[in-house]
Design an enzyme around this catalytic site. Sequence first.
Site, PDB file in Angstrom:
ATOM      1  N   HIS A 468      88.970   2.787  78.011  1.00  0.00           N
ATOM      2  CA  HIS A 468      88.063   1.882  78.714  1.00  0.00           C
ATOM      3  C   HIS A 468      88.649   1.435  80.053  1.00  0.00           C
ATOM      4  O   HIS A 468      87.998   1.534  81.096  1.00  0.00           O
ATOM      5  CB  HIS A 468      87.775   0.671  77.804  1.00  0.00           C
ATOM      6  CG  HIS A 468      86.865  -0.340  78.420  1.00  0.00           C
ATOM      7  ND1 HIS A 468      87.342  -1.413  79.132  1.00  0.00           N
ATOM      8  CD2 HIS A 468      85.523  -0.410  78.463  1.00  0.00           C
ATOM      9  CE1 HIS A 468      86.303  -2.123  79.567  1.00  0.00           C
ATOM     10  NE2 HIS A 468      85.188  -1.534  79.172  1.00  0.00           N
ATOM     11  N   GLY A 779      80.302  16.590  78.545  1.00  0.00           N
ATOM     12  CA  GLY A 779      81.055  15.340  78.407  1.00  0.00           C
ATOM     13  C   GLY A 779      82.427  15.716  77.876  1.00  0.00           C
ATOM     14  O   GLY A 779      82.708  15.662  76.681  1.00  0.00           O
ATOM     15  N   CYS A 844      80.392  15.800  83.474  1.00  0.00           N
ATOM     16  CA  CYS A 844      80.514  14.392  83.862  1.00  0.00           C
ATOM     17  C   CYS A 844      81.692  13.708  83.177  1.00  0.00           C
ATOM     18  O   CYS A 844      81.893  12.517  83.332  1.00  0.00           O
ATOM     19  CB  CYS A 844      79.218  13.636  83.597  1.00  0.00           C
ATOM     20  SG  CYS A 844      78.769  13.576  81.863  1.00  0.00           S
TER      21      CYS A 844
HETATM   22  C1  PEP Z   1      82.367  12.193  78.012  1.00  0.00           C
HETATM   23  O1  PEP Z   1      82.496  12.046  76.811  1.00  0.00           O
HETATM   24  O2  PEP Z   1      82.939  13.067  78.654  1.00  0.00           O
HETATM   25  C2  PEP Z   1      81.484  11.295  78.775  1.00  0.00           C
HETATM   26  C3  PEP Z   1      81.266  11.505  80.060  1.00  0.00           C
HETATM   27  O3  PEP Z   1      80.998  10.222  78.128  1.00  0.00           O
HETATM   28  P1  PEP Z   1      81.851   8.875  77.838  1.00  0.00           P
HETATM   29  O4  PEP Z   1      83.117   8.968  78.603  1.00  0.00           O
HETATM   30  O5  PEP Z   1      80.986   7.765  78.280  1.00  0.00           O
HETATM   31  O6  PEP Z   1      82.028   8.952  76.374  1.00  0.00           O
END
Ligand code: PEP
Length: 887
Positions: A468, A779, A844
Amino acid sequence: MTKWVYDFGDGKAEGSAEMRDLLGGKGAGLAEMSNLGLPVPPGFTITTEVCTAFYAEDRSLPDDLAGQVGVAITAIEASVGATFGDPENPLLVSVRSGARASMPGMLDTILNLGLNPETVAGLAARSNDERFAFDSYRRFIQMYSNVVLGVSHDIFEELLENHKADNGQTLDTELTADDWIDLVEAYKGAVYDATGETFPDDVQDQLWGAINAVFGSWMNKRALTYRRLHDIPTGWGTAVNVQAMVFGNMGDDCATGVAFTRDPSSGEKAVYGEFLINAQGEDVVAGIRTPQHLTLAAKQAGQSPFDAMEEVMPEVYGQLIDVIASLESHYRDMQDIEFTVQSDKLWMLQTRSGKRTAQAGIRIAVEMVAEGIIDEREAILRVDPASLDQLLHPMLDSRAPQTIITRGLPASPGAASGRVVFTADAADDAASQGEAVILVRIETSPEDIHGMHAARGILTSRGGMTSHAAVVARGMGRPCVSGAGELNIDLKAERFSASGIEIKAGDMITIDGSSGAVMQGEAAMIQPELSDDFQTLMAWADKARRMAVRANADSPKDAQTALDFGAEGIGLCRTEHMFFEAKRITAMREMILADDEAARRVALDKLLPMQRDDFIGMFRIMAGLPVTIRLLDPPLHEFLPHSEEDLAEVARASGVAFEALRQRAAQIHEVNPMLGHRGCRLGISYPEIYRMQARAIFEASATVSAELGEAVVPEIMIPLIVSVRELEIIKKSIIEVAGEVEGETGAKLSFLVGTMIELPRAALRAGDIARAAEFFSFGTNDLTQTTYGISRDDSATFLEDYQRLGIFERDPFVSLDREGVGELVSIAVERGRAARADLKLGICGEHGGDPDSIEFCESVGLDYVSCSPFRVPIARLAAAQATLGKG
Ligand code: PEP
Ligand code: MG
């Protein structure tokens, strides 16, 4: 027979610049300069392959090396007309390391090797300078004893200082031949006391001791650390260069120095360098004497009281300038050069591509294009994308002193100083008084967000590179050091300690989010500036790249920053982050803690207008550029109330009894929240949540489409799916909501529905999933976490061991693991595109801002990368380099 040894000198060499892998940077440079006919003292390079063999064979050298070295020594003897170990006319050599990648100051060097009681007399007689001979001898004893025999420098420094004090001397130059003769004896005595052995007189023993020690230095602690910080593979090894000595310390017609063909800190096209008369190489760097400028212009600019080389040795200076110019045009890059002048004759000891600041790197690349030395393509490839970080954030001034308390992960770049606070509220209060603070937490959670925003920097003792704290800080552009495991934080007492230093609330510290260092006090910094050259280079990169670059942004403000840095859309808007603000988090918690649909709807009704306003803000700023909005994905531990006070706040807002809420919170507490009831699983269990969000998106897009006079086409993204069925169910309800909003507003809505691919099963089932998805966004944070089965939140502690032992070359949360995670991405790309040819593909995860991972994205043909706003320029340059095919 393997050829282990390559000769150079006398206008020719067996090696060349292209043989850098085998000869190391220094060896390749010496060979190339010899081939160019420049004055290089003769010598030979023992290859990096010997280093590899040395470690493969338990630190022993190949059997046939000695023979090859013997032949090469004979060649040097013939060239200079002196003999190794000869009492009348001794050959002296230097033994230096030289790795493939330059590692300044990390490996060992020994000068004046070949001196003993007999040869020193020969040297004194031939040079007619006894003082010089014994000064050289004591230097040799000191270096050799330190590098080969492990005797501390300090012992010798102390003997020298005592000798000077006893004789009323202050400067080394005041010592006579007799002083050095006495000191040589004292040094030898000290070596005997420290090691129990006499200092070696046999020159062959000296040579092989030195060669073994230089290879051994490849694994010393500082070399290991340097390689880890600069991603240099251990397997590369170092070469060893043995070269006839030339002497810069034989009188006032002798000197030694370093030169850069352009200024390495500003990039200005002007020779920059320093030298010392009557000195040996290490004196320039040791800082005992103040070096003099090379050029008159630099002397005047620096208001130095000492003469420039241009004034005192005009002829040799002229030759040096010619050589410098020829080396830069030969290599077509700024060079870092070492030279020695012996009795008015110039000798070249090194040339290599000079290290430079990011600012200098850009200026040099852009100016060399204007000068016709390189083309735009090469200019783009020359600049290290990661170095752009230096331009976007304040950086530590490396010349200023620092007291490092501990190190953590370099989670978000830039440096910051401030007074220590331990709570987000304290950060907020102090910042509103205009005070700079650093927020120190064990780990952060959403309720710290206002404090993170208020603070100049964030320091945590727990959490990895996608924790975080790291993700949020990077998004905000706040420097952050996370996972500083040695920090002992006592939140109650408001203090922490590390390395025996205690820091209390209110004490000043500095963190460097680019290196992970945590320092006591306020450190000097350099402020960022974006030059015209930067804009020019970025424009070239934009022309060259194939992939688009978007940003991860969760607020209109971040979207604006992203746009300013050149983002071409939003690739990830994490909607749960929109509720991090103190005022909103209570409504979010009400929603999470609601134990029936009716209660949830009450909370959702509070959230709807907030969401709609955020989306309106985002759509307005992005004005028609693509915006990918991800529906809610809150890992529960990040959102559950952490304190009684938070719980009481939710009780007040929702009208639900405190005790009931406490029980509910306990009930939904998860042991593995990252694998828990998050992502689309929430949307499946509680469809009204995603329906509210879809409504907010559509109402906002209808409003902004009307304002702009063109359709805003939101890309609605569903997180954490494993099966096409999840997507089908959710997509159906999104389409229903669109129908409702169209009916209510009369607007015609356009939108895409797609999904994240962030779990291994989703990657494998990409063929089915693409039937329902119009786009995929990888992700890779969760995909890395779940492919490895390693938590992104608290793996920092053991990942360090894995990197140290070479099990992982890099932290897989920072640089995409091509072999495992990468294969899943490739499979998903292939199966997804086979099912839907026009499937839009992006990434992302945090890897979207990492140059090496961006190269991988290019290789599998993604359409765009998305990263935090402050990394957008890095991604633009890295994407261009990937298109231009940089390996
Ligand atoms: C990921 O898992 O790569 C993502 C972009 O989502 P988060 O970091 O919000 O889990
Ligand atoms: Mg994720």
